[in-house]
Structures are given as structure tokens and as C-alpha cells.
Design an enzyme around this catalytic site. Structure first.
Site, mmCIF file in Angstrom:
data_model
loop_
_atom_site.group_PDB
_atom_site.id
_atom_site.type_symbol
_atom_site.label_atom_id
_atom_site.label_comp_id
_atom_site.label_asym_id
_atom_site.label_seq_id
_atom_site.Cartn_x
_atom_site.Cartn_y
_atom_site.Cartn_z
ATOM 1 N N HIS A 114 -4.477 18.255 124.272
ATOM 2 C CA HIS A 114 -5.286 18.402 125.548
ATOM 3 C C HIS A 114 -4.887 17.182 126.353
ATOM 4 O O HIS A 114 -5.855 16.250 126.215
ATOM 5 C CB HIS A 114 -6.780 18.529 125.022
ATOM 6 C CG HIS A 114 -7.555 18.805 126.086
ATOM 7 N ND1 HIS A 114 -9.128 19.213 126.326
ATOM 8 C CD2 HIS A 114 -7.619 18.404 127.452
ATOM 9 C CE1 HIS A 114 -9.468 19.511 127.479
ATOM 10 N NE2 HIS A 114 -8.513 18.914 128.354
ATOM 11 N N HIS A 159 -14.452 23.578 118.299
ATOM 12 C CA HIS A 159 -15.405 22.383 118.507
ATOM 13 C C HIS A 159 -16.485 22.198 117.256
ATOM 14 O O HIS A 159 -17.499 23.017 117.267
ATOM 15 C CB HIS A 159 -15.968 22.644 119.767
ATOM 16 C CG HIS A 159 -16.625 21.449 120.396
ATOM 17 N ND1 HIS A 159 -15.633 20.708 121.373
ATOM 18 C CD2 HIS A 159 -17.631 20.816 120.448
ATOM 19 C CE1 HIS A 159 -16.258 19.760 121.795
ATOM 20 N NE2 HIS A 159 -17.464 19.793 121.218
ATOM 21 N N HIS A 191 -6.092 9.935 125.893
ATOM 22 C CA HIS A 191 -5.387 10.113 124.432
ATOM 23 C C HIS A 191 -4.013 10.777 124.615
ATOM 24 O O HIS A 191 -3.299 9.965 124.435
ATOM 25 C CB HIS A 191 -6.366 11.343 123.652
ATOM 26 C CG HIS A 191 -7.297 12.121 124.153
ATOM 27 N ND1 HIS A 191 -6.683 13.425 124.832
ATOM 28 C CD2 HIS A 191 -8.585 12.432 124.456
ATOM 29 C CE1 HIS A 191 -7.486 14.164 125.441
ATOM 30 N NE2 HIS A 191 -8.523 13.745 125.289
ATOM 31 N N GLU A 212 -4.406 22.624 125.528
ATOM 32 C CA GLU A 212 -5.586 22.975 126.408
ATOM 33 C C GLU A 212 -5.517 22.420 127.549
ATOM 34 O O GLU A 212 -4.955 21.321 127.935
ATOM 35 C CB GLU A 212 -6.714 22.415 125.369
ATOM 36 C CG GLU A 212 -6.763 23.140 124.131
ATOM 37 C CD GLU A 212 -8.049 22.517 123.349
ATOM 38 O OE1 GLU A 212 -8.346 23.230 122.314
ATOM 39 O OE2 GLU A 212 -8.297 21.442 123.599
#
Length: 238
Positions: free
Chosen positions: A43, A190, A50, A70
Site C-alpha cells: 500500500h 484487516h 512505509h 492497495e
């Protein structure tokens, strides 16, 4: 078979905390594949807190399993999809100031926007998945805008699992059934972990893929990465 995609964002978070290239994000991805992962998820957020753009470009050339990217579908994200050509593009509704994904798309209110975006992404060969809450009408909205899959947002399942697993999983069972009836594939992610994953996998029909990152990295601190991935793969055998 339920596929297991490892989200490697947290490897990048750890690297970025000190600079340099330790841990090596590309090596982490290849090791995850070597240890049994059937996909790699990233992501790349705009602030690159990150995963970075350069990580994505390096990963696209070496990932041999399913590469899933993502992101919020702004122009930057769309350009990344054009350049990286992942197998799957997963659309999430969170903006750049959000710490982590915390809700699914309102596929009804955002119908026109999502439909246009999905048409463009599909031109680049990506399968498109939309992050949604476990609500049948939002699943129906995902079908109407042309998605190939949904990704069920499982934070509420993980929270309520601690009180009543049967109650926690019920809306996910219903949403997965609706998705299947509409011809949509079903992903989930998640806050899934070693404690709640097996029950979810056994209970939710037509589940194609789970994406897990934070819990994998946390567990790897205790069990080691290879052993951790094997533990997760065992939980997905239903």
C-alpha cells in the site's frame, strides 16, 4: 483453496525507522513467497511512510506470485498501476492523513467516481477489488460499478470475535453469499490473526483470498518468519 497474501508494509515501516535497507523489503517479499505466501500486497501511501514508489517498481520485477497494490485511487495511484501492472488493484477509501484503513467504500454515494476509475484500471489488465464493509447493499454497489472482487473489511469481526465469534462472522457470511451470487470474488483483510483466522475461513463461504500484514510481522518476532507463514497457512486449511 483460500490464498494467503502477505502485506509487507510493516517491513518497510521498520526499515524506514532507521534509514538504510534493513530489513530489505524486496528480500522480505521473496522470502514470504519462498515460505508459502501466494501473494504479496503493498500500500504505497503518498507520504511513503512505509512502502515507497521505488519499492513498488523493484517488486514488480521480482514478485512471482500475485502482486496486489492497495491505495486510494488518485492520479498518483493510477500511474503506479499503469507502471507496475499488478495482478490486482485494491481500492481503499482512506485519504493520505489516515493512519490505517478504517472503513469500506460507500459504493452507492461514490458510484460514478468508482465506475470511471475501475474502467481505467481494467484497461491496464488489473483485476479490481473494492474495500467494503460487510453490508449487502455495499456489495451490490461494488458489482454495479464494475468491480471484479470485494475485500471485506474485517476490523469489526476481529473486535467482536473476542465476545462472540458466531455473531461477529454473521454479516460476513451474508455479504460473501451476496457477492458470489453477483459474480464477485471475495477477499478479506484487516486485523485477521492466528486467533481469529481459522474460524473466519471455515465460516465465510466463497472466500478467495486473505491479506494479512501487521499480525504476521508481530508473530514473526516470536516465531520467526518462515514458521509464522506456515502457521497462517495451516489456519487457512478448511
Amino acid at each position: 483453496m483460500i490464498r494467503f497474501s502477505v502485506n509487507i508494509n510493516k517491513f518497510a515501516t521498520l526499515r524506514n525507522a532507521r534509514g538504510g535497507n534493513n530489513p530489505d523489503v524486496v528480500k522480505a517479499a521473496l522470502d514470504c513467497e519462498r515460505f508459502g505466501a501466494q501473494g504479496i500486497t503493498v500500500h504505497p501511501r503518498p507520504d511513503e511512510r512505509h512502502i515507497r514508489y521505488t519499492d513498488v517498481m523493484q517488486l514488480k520485477d521480482v514478485v512471482t506470485t500475485e502482486f496486489n497494490i492497495e491505495g486510494y485511487p488518485d492520479e498518483r495511484y493510477q500511474q503506479i498501476i499503469i507502471e507496475a501492472k499488478p495482478a490486482q488493484a485494491t481500492l481503499v477509501p482512506d485519504g493520505p492523513d489516515v493512519l490505517t484503513s478504517n472503513a469500506g467504500w460507500d459504493t452507492i454515494r461514490n458510484q460514478a467516481f468508482l465506475k470511471e476509475i475501475i474502467q481505467e484500471l481494467k484497461k491496464n489488465g488489473a483485476r479490481v477489488s473494492i474495500f467494503v464493509d460487510p453490508q449487502p447493499h455495499m456489495v451490490e454497489g461494488a458489482a454495479k460499478v464494475g468491480a471484479d472482487r470485494i475485500e471485506l473489511y474485517t476490523e469489526s469481526y476481529a473486535r467482536e470475535f473476542l465476545v462472540s465469534p458466531e455473531v461477529a462472522v454473521k454479516p460476513y457470511i451474508e455479504s460473501a453469499r451476496v457477492a458470489h451470487e453477483l459474480g464477485l470474488g471475495v477477499n478479506a483483510g484487516h486485523d485477521l490473526d492466528l486467533n481469529n483466522l481459522n474460524f473466519f475461513a471455515k465460516s465465510v463461504p466463497h472466500l478467495d483470498e486473505v491479506s494479512i500484514g501487521h499480525a504476521v510481522v508481530c508473530d514473526a518476532l516470536y516465531y520467526g518468519l518462515e514458521n509464522t507463514l506456515q502457521l497462517y497457512l495451516q489456519k487457512l486449511k478448511v
